[in-house]
Design an enzyme around this catalytic site. Structure first.
Site, PDB file in Angstrom:
ATOM      1  N   ASN A  87     -17.728 -24.775  -0.437  1.00  0.00           N
ATOM      2  CA  ASN A  87     -16.851 -24.657   0.722  1.00  0.00           C
ATOM      3  C   ASN A  87     -16.579 -26.024   1.324  1.00  0.00           C
ATOM      4  OD1 ASN A  87     -15.466 -22.732   2.532  1.00  0.00           O
ATOM      5  ND2 ASN A  87     -16.786 -23.608   4.094  1.00  0.00           N
ATOM      6  N   ARG A  88     -15.408 -26.163   1.922  1.00  0.00           N
ATOM      7  CA  ARG A  88     -15.028 -27.419   2.567  1.00  0.00           C
ATOM      8  C   ARG A  88     -16.070 -27.824   3.603  1.00  0.00           C
ATOM      9  NH1 ARG A  88      -9.601 -27.396   5.953  1.00  0.00           N
ATOM     10  NH2 ARG A  88     -10.858 -25.686   6.726  1.00  0.00           N
ATOM     11  N   LEU A 131      -8.327 -14.185  -5.933  1.00  0.00           N
ATOM     12  CA  LEU A 131      -8.122 -12.925  -5.223  1.00  0.00           C
ATOM     13  C   LEU A 131      -6.742 -12.834  -4.584  1.00  0.00           C
ATOM     14  CD1 LEU A 131     -11.617 -12.310  -3.598  1.00  0.00           C
ATOM     15  CD2 LEU A 131     -10.829 -11.936  -5.934  1.00  0.00           C
ATOM     16  N   ASP A 184     -12.515  -2.726  -1.085  1.00  0.00           N
ATOM     17  CA  ASP A 184     -12.073  -4.010  -1.649  1.00  0.00           C
ATOM     18  C   ASP A 184     -13.023  -4.488  -2.748  1.00  0.00           C
ATOM     19  OD1 ASP A 184      -9.754  -4.440  -0.117  1.00  0.00           O
ATOM     20  OD2 ASP A 184     -10.907  -5.279   1.536  1.00  0.00           O
ATOM     21  N   THR A 196      -6.311  -3.385   7.585  1.00  0.00           N
ATOM     22  CA  THR A 196      -6.136  -4.733   7.048  1.00  0.00           C
ATOM     23  C   THR A 196      -6.304  -5.754   8.172  1.00  0.00           C
ATOM     24  OG1 THR A 196      -4.727  -6.108   5.643  1.00  0.00           O
ATOM     25  CG2 THR A 196      -3.596  -4.723   7.255  1.00  0.00           C
ATOM     26  N   ALA A 210     -16.228 -19.654   1.973  1.00  0.00           N
ATOM     27  CA  ALA A 210     -17.409 -19.121   2.658  1.00  0.00           C
ATOM     28  C   ALA A 210     -17.004 -18.268   3.858  1.00  0.00           C
ATOM     29  CB  ALA A 210     -18.326 -20.267   3.092  1.00  0.00           C
ATOM     30  N   LYS A 241     -10.573  -5.687  10.132  1.00  0.00           N
ATOM     31  CA  LYS A 241     -11.554  -5.107   9.208  1.00  0.00           C
ATOM     32  C   LYS A 241     -12.980  -5.099   9.750  1.00  0.00           C
ATOM     33  CE  LYS A 241      -9.138  -5.859   4.841  1.00  0.00           C
ATOM     34  NZ  LYS A 241      -9.295  -6.332   3.449  1.00  0.00           N
ATOM     35  N   SER A 274       0.790  -1.228   0.000  1.00  0.00           N
ATOM     36  CA  SER A 274       0.000   0.000   0.000  1.00  0.00           C
ATOM     37  C   SER A 274       0.830   1.289   0.000  1.00  0.00           C
ATOM     38  CB  SER A 274      -0.977  -0.003   1.176  1.00  0.00           C
ATOM     39  OG  SER A 274      -2.010  -0.942   0.949  1.00  0.00           O
TER      40      SER A 274
END
Length: 297
Positions: free
Chosen positions: A156-157, A228, A108, A68, A133, A72, A23
Site C-alpha cells: 500500500n502507498r 477487481l 462480493d 453499494t 489496504a 456497505k 445490477s
C-alpha cells in the site's frame, strides 16, 4: 420479462450514486430465465437517509436489497441479523428478509472466489500479493484466509495502513499470515510467479492511464494479475501484466457472481453455469457501451 402484477416481489439497489449500475441487467435477466415474478430497480439514497431507506423497504415488503458505496459498512447498524462472513469483513452488500427485518450478507467475496475458480485461478496453499489496504483489500484478505491461501503480502502507498490490516488479519488467523509493505518495497516479497489482486480504485474511469505500480520489474514477477475493476474492461494494471508475460483478468465475473449469489439468497433458485456465462457476455457488452463511468455494483 414477467409483467408486474399484485404478486410481483421487489428487490433493488441502494447507494449513492446508482445511475450507472449493471445490477438491474443482471437481476432482471436472472428473474426472467428462472421464472421468478420479481423486479429489480436502483434507488439513489441521499446521505443521511440510509436508515429511512432500509425501514421503508421493510415496510413495503421488499424481498431484498443490494447495498453499494458508500453504505456497505453503515448499513450494518440497521440489520436484524448479520452473516458471520459479512461481520468479519465489516461490509454488507446484500440484505435478505428475516424475522424482524433484514439479514446482511457479503456476496462480493464469495463472488470473487467463484469468479477466480471459473478463471482457473487457484488460491489454496499459495502466497498472494494484494495491492491496497482499504475496505476492499481487507475483505479480499479475509477471503484468502478462509480459502486456504498460504499467506498474503499487502502493498500500500501508506505502509502504516497496510500494517494495520495485516495485524487485524493475523489476529483472525492466529498466526503470521499477512505481511505489510510500502508500495515501493515490493522487492522484499519473496518468490516469483505471483498472483496479484489489484484492490485499489487506481485505473478506474476517468483515470484509466494509471496503475498502482508502473515498474516493469514488478510485472516480470506476476503470473496472474486480477484487477477487481471492471470499467474499463482493460486497465493499465492489466496491460502491464500482459506486456511482461502475465495473465490478466478484470472484475466483470466477480460482478456477475456477486449478483447471482444475492439472487440465489433472495429466491432459493439455482443459477446454472450456462446462465452465468450468458450474463458475463451480456454485462461485458453493456459495459463496453457505457465507457464513461465506473460503478461499484
Amino acid at each position: 420479462m414477467h409483467t408486474p402484477d399484485g404478486h410481483t416481489r421487489t428487490c433493488g439497489l441502494i447507494g449513492n450514486p446508482v445511475a450507472h449500475t449493471q445490477s438491474p441487467l443482471i437481476q432482471n435477466h436472472l428473474a426472467y430465465v428462472t421464472g421468478q415474478n420479481l423486479v429489480y430497480l436502483p434507488f439513489p439514497v441521499a446521505y443521511g437517509d440510509l436508515e429511512a431507506a432500509v425501514r421503508g423497504a421493510l415496510a413495503m415488503d421488499f424481498l431484498g436489497l443490494n447495498v453499494t458505496v458508500p453504505y456497505k459498512s453503515d448499513v450494518i447498524a440497521y440489520l436484524a441479523e448479520i452473516d458471520p462472513l459479512a461481520e468479519r469483513i465489516g461490509a454488507v452488500n446484500t440484505l435478505v428478509r428475516c424475522p424482524g427485518g433484514y439479514k446482511g450478507y457479503n456476496t462480493d467475496m464469495p463472488g470473487l472466489y467463484r469468479a477466480m475458480r471459473q478463471e482457473g485461478v487457484e488460491i489454496a496453499d499459495r502466497d498472494v500479493v494484494i495491492l491496497g489496504a482499504g475496505g476492499v483489500a481487507r475483505a479480499v484478505a479475509v477471503m484468502l484466509l478462509d480459502q486456504g491461501a498460504a499467506g498474503i503480502h499487502i502493498l500500500n502507498r501508506t505502509a502504516d495502513k497496510a500494517r494495520a490490516v495485516a495485524e487485524e488479519i493475523n489476529g483472525m488467523a492466529g498466526r503470521p499470515f499477512a505481511r505489510a509493505y510500502a508500495l515501493e518495497d515490493y522487492g522484499q516479497i519473496p518468490g516469483e510467479n505471483w498472483l496479484v489482486i489489484q484492490a485499489t480504485s487506481v485505473g478506474m474511469h476517468p483515470h484509466v492511464e494509471q496503475a498502482p505500480i508502473e515498474d516493469p520489474a514488478f510485472y516480470r514477477r506476476v503470473e496472474t494479475g486480477y484487477d477487481l475493476i471492471f470499467n474499463p474492461e482493460t486497465t493499465r494494471f492489466m496491460e502491464l501484466t500482459r506486456e511482461y508475460g502475465g495473465r490478466a483478468c478484470n472484475g466483470v465475473r466477480m460482478l456477475v457472481y456477486q449478483g447471482i449469489i444475492a439472487f440465489e439468497l433472495w429466491t432459493g433458485a439455482a443459477v446454472s453455469q450456462e446462465v452465468a456465462d450468458e450474463l458475463y457476455r451480456m454485462t461485458t457488452q453493456a459495459l463496453a457501451q457505457q465507457p464513461s463511468k465506473g460503478a461499484d455494483q
